[in-house]
Design a protein around this motif. Structure first.
Motif, PDB file in Angstrom:
ATOM      1  N   ALA A   1      67.735 -23.910  64.212  1.00  0.00           N
ATOM      2  CA  ALA A   1      67.593 -22.844  63.240  1.00  0.00           C
ATOM      3  C   ALA A   1      68.050 -21.576  63.752  1.00  0.00           C
ATOM      4  O   ALA A   1      68.677 -20.607  63.182  1.00  0.00           O
ATOM      5  N   ALA A   2      67.823 -21.328  65.054  1.00  0.00           N
ATOM      6  CA  ALA A   2      68.164 -19.963  65.718  1.00  0.00           C
ATOM      7  C   ALA A   2      69.981 -20.096  65.782  1.00  0.00           C
ATOM      8  O   ALA A   2      70.312 -19.138  65.384  1.00  0.00           O
ATOM      9  N   LEU A   3      70.436 -21.228  66.208  1.00  0.00           N
ATOM     10  CA  LEU A   3      71.880 -21.205  65.974  1.00  0.00           C
ATOM     11  C   LEU A   3      72.556 -20.979  64.568  1.00  0.00           C
ATOM     12  O   LEU A   3      73.371 -20.199  64.411  1.00  0.00           O
ATOM     13  N   TYR A   4      71.730 -21.393  63.746  1.00  0.00           N
ATOM     14  CA  TYR A   4      72.283 -21.162  62.163  1.00  0.00           C
ATOM     15  C   TYR A   4      71.950 -19.905  61.881  1.00  0.00           C
ATOM     16  O   TYR A   4      72.612 -18.895  61.020  1.00  0.00           O
TER      17      TYR A   4
ATOM     18  N   LEU B   1      55.454 -22.590  64.938  1.00  0.00           N
ATOM     19  CA  LEU B   1      54.420 -23.276  64.351  1.00  0.00           C
ATOM     20  C   LEU B   1      53.549 -22.239  63.648  1.00  0.00           C
ATOM     21  O   LEU B   1      53.186 -21.138  64.241  1.00  0.00           O
ATOM     22  N   PHE B   2      53.578 -22.205  62.207  1.00  0.00           N
ATOM     23  CA  PHE B   2      52.731 -21.214  61.722  1.00  0.00           C
ATOM     24  C   PHE B   2      51.432 -21.533  61.594  1.00  0.00           C
ATOM     25  O   PHE B   2      51.051 -22.509  61.690  1.00  0.00           O
TER      26      PHE B   2
ATOM     27  N   ILE C   1      61.986 -20.302  59.382  1.00  0.00           N
ATOM     28  CA  ILE C   1      62.169 -19.724  60.807  1.00  0.00           C
ATOM     29  C   ILE C   1      63.743 -19.347  60.898  1.00  0.00           C
ATOM     30  O   ILE C   1      63.992 -18.660  62.117  1.00  0.00           O
ATOM     31  N   THR C   2      64.541 -20.188  60.499  1.00  0.00           N
ATOM     32  CA  THR C   2      66.008 -19.506  60.534  1.00  0.00           C
ATOM     33  C   THR C   2      65.891 -18.251  60.340  1.00  0.00           C
ATOM     34  O   THR C   2      66.813 -17.278  60.884  1.00  0.00           O
ATOM     35  N   LYS C   3      65.520 -17.502  59.112  1.00  0.00           N
ATOM     36  CA  LYS C   3      65.463 -16.333  58.482  1.00  0.00           C
ATOM     37  C   LYS C   3      64.774 -15.523  59.575  1.00  0.00           C
ATOM     38  O   LYS C   3      65.433 -14.423  59.653  1.00  0.00           O
TER      39      LYS C   3
END
Length: 461
Positions: free
Chosen positions: A121-124, A425-426, A448-450
């Motif tokens: 997610a962080a990479l994208y 984790l939300f 999480i990506t956002k």
């Protein structure tokens, strides 16, 4: 197109890449040349770096210990630090643990939440920043660690060759943000078994558990017995109390098998410890006098089913939480018994506050401590700039005014200076980390990506 719209447009790519890396079994294994933590971990790192290349990033592989993808210019850099290694899958899976199958909007696989899904997610998120050419004044680096679950020997290697980030986060815990982490120890207690058992019941071996930082869900003892019926009757008594024990004949031995419920070593109270279930059962038998009997009685008296070290005499508590005490692994043969422990102490205490009473207790039985490792507590004040910036980003996306958290789990933030644990984790979602049927919800993966994209942008401005 804004950042969130860009990420929405990459939805299928994010899902596919996450599935592909989850299909790689990256449990630490036998080291090989260029693969310090085994072939599976190396394959996961190769995948992550190849994907980063395809997405247009500069990539570096530090001898198989760590890799990173980088974007931007500048003297300083900010970082997102994740890990590609996973704990063993264990038993009890509904879907294949490395199948990365999607069911009811969830991707099921070991590592889905801890930590492959979040680092993809962080990479994208970084790709979205790059593709939109958003203004930043610092480099942004996605760091792919490879040894978080079994010692974190990767990050000291990284820091030998690279300076630390000026700020960063690791997607290795929970939201809203972790501002304090307990001191963490992993070590063995060892007792030489000089007085051997000789009688109607002899314990020949005990084996159970996989990692010190996992509550063991299985433990087994091999007994040589003269009266099998007596063992069967005692086992029935235990099972009637809600335990899960089984018997099986193995060659000339009777195997007693205890089944528990796995959980993370930082929250042992959420599991059922199979080692201590078996010890409780063995303690009820009429064992002959021996060193192993004394050891079992010692563990039953001072540990039992407690998870905070109360009877052991090392309990501690402050505003960041209570001490946690996990019995993770046992390996006993006729000459020696070794038990791996994972103890975590609250942030305002020192190591000796826990270990002095601990060592005094084990003196009673001549038990030794071996293979001791320790991570200091981590603490950032709630008004620290990094805490404030990450909390601001989180609250832009989530209607949640809760405060930063103090936890018992040791995250990568302890290994890397200027770093805090931030998600994935939300609040209110089930914690499936280190458990059978680990999964990540696809909508959470996109969210999480956002969040991570915005956090990187804010830190790199």
């Amino acid at each position: 197109m804004d950042l969130n719209q860009k990420i929405d447009s990459m939805r299928e790519e994010i899902i596919k890449s996450t599935q592909e890396i989850l299909k790689i079994k990256s449990v630490e294994d036998t080291p090989k040349e260029g693969m310090p933590f085994g072939e599976g971990v190396a394959k996961a790192l190769d995948y992550a770096l190849n994907l980063s290349n395809q997405l247009g990033f500069k990539t570096v592989n530090l001898d198989g210990y760590v890799g990173y993808a980088e974007y931007g210019e500048g003297e300083d850099y900010i970082a997102v630090l994740g890990h590609l290694d996973v704990v063993p899958e264990g038993d009890g899976w509904i879907y294949p643990p490395y199948g990365a199958e999607i069911h009811d909007g969830k991707i099921y696989a070991r590592g889905a939440l801890d930590d492959k899904g979040p680092i993809i997610a962080a990479l994208y998120g970084l790709k979205a920043i790059k593709d939109l050419n958003l203004p930043i004044s610092k480099r942004i680096r996605i760091i792919f660690g490879t040894n978080e679950e079994t010692g974190s020997n990767d990050i000291p290697y990284y820091l030998k060759y690279e300076k630390p980030p000026v700020a960063g986060f690791t997607p290795d815990a929970e939201f809203p943000l972790i501002h304090a982490e307990k001191g963490l120890t992993v070590f063995n207690i060892v007792k030489d078994l000089q007085r051997k058992p000789s009688g109607d019941i002899e314990i020949k071996y005990i084996k159970g558990g996989q990692r010190a930082n996992m509550v063991p869900d299985y433990c087994e003892a091999g007994l040589r017995v003269k009266n099998k019926e007596l063992i069967e009757n005692k086992l029935k008594e235990f099972n009637d109390k809600g335990f899960d024990l089984k018997l099986e004949e193995k060659d000339d031995l009777l195997a007693v098998k205890a089944y528990g419920i796995s959980a993370h070593g930082s929250t042992p109270e959420l599991g059922k410890n199979a080692i201590m279930i078996l010890f409780a059962f063995l303690g009820e038998l009429d064992l002959p006098e021996s060193d192993i009997k004394d050891f079992i009685n010692f563990m039953n008296k001072y540990v039992g089913f407690e998870t905070k070290g109360e009877s052991f005499g090392c309990y501690l508590k402050d505003e960041t939480g209570e001490l946690s005490f996990n019995v993770g692994v046992i390996d006993m043969n006729e000459d020696k018994v070794t038990v791996s422990l994972n103890l975590r102490y609250p942030c305002t205490y020192k190591l000796e506050d826990m270990m002095n009473p601990f060592n005094k207790r084990i003196e009673e039985l001549g038990i030794k401590v071996e293979d001791f490792s320790h991570q200091e507590p981590l603490y950032f004040a709630k008004d620290h700039e990094l805490v404030q910036k990450l909390m601001k980003v989180y609250r832009e996306f989530v209607n949640d005014d809760s405060e930063p958290l103090a936890i018992g789990g040791g995250t990568y933030a302890k290994e890397m200076p200027n770093t805090l644990a931030f998600g994935p984790l939300f609040p209110g979602k089930p914690d499936v980390i280190h458990k059978p049927n680990e999964y990540i919800e696809i909508e959470d993966l996109i969210m999480i990506t956002k969040i991570y994209a915005k956090a990187m942008l804010e830190l790199a401005k």
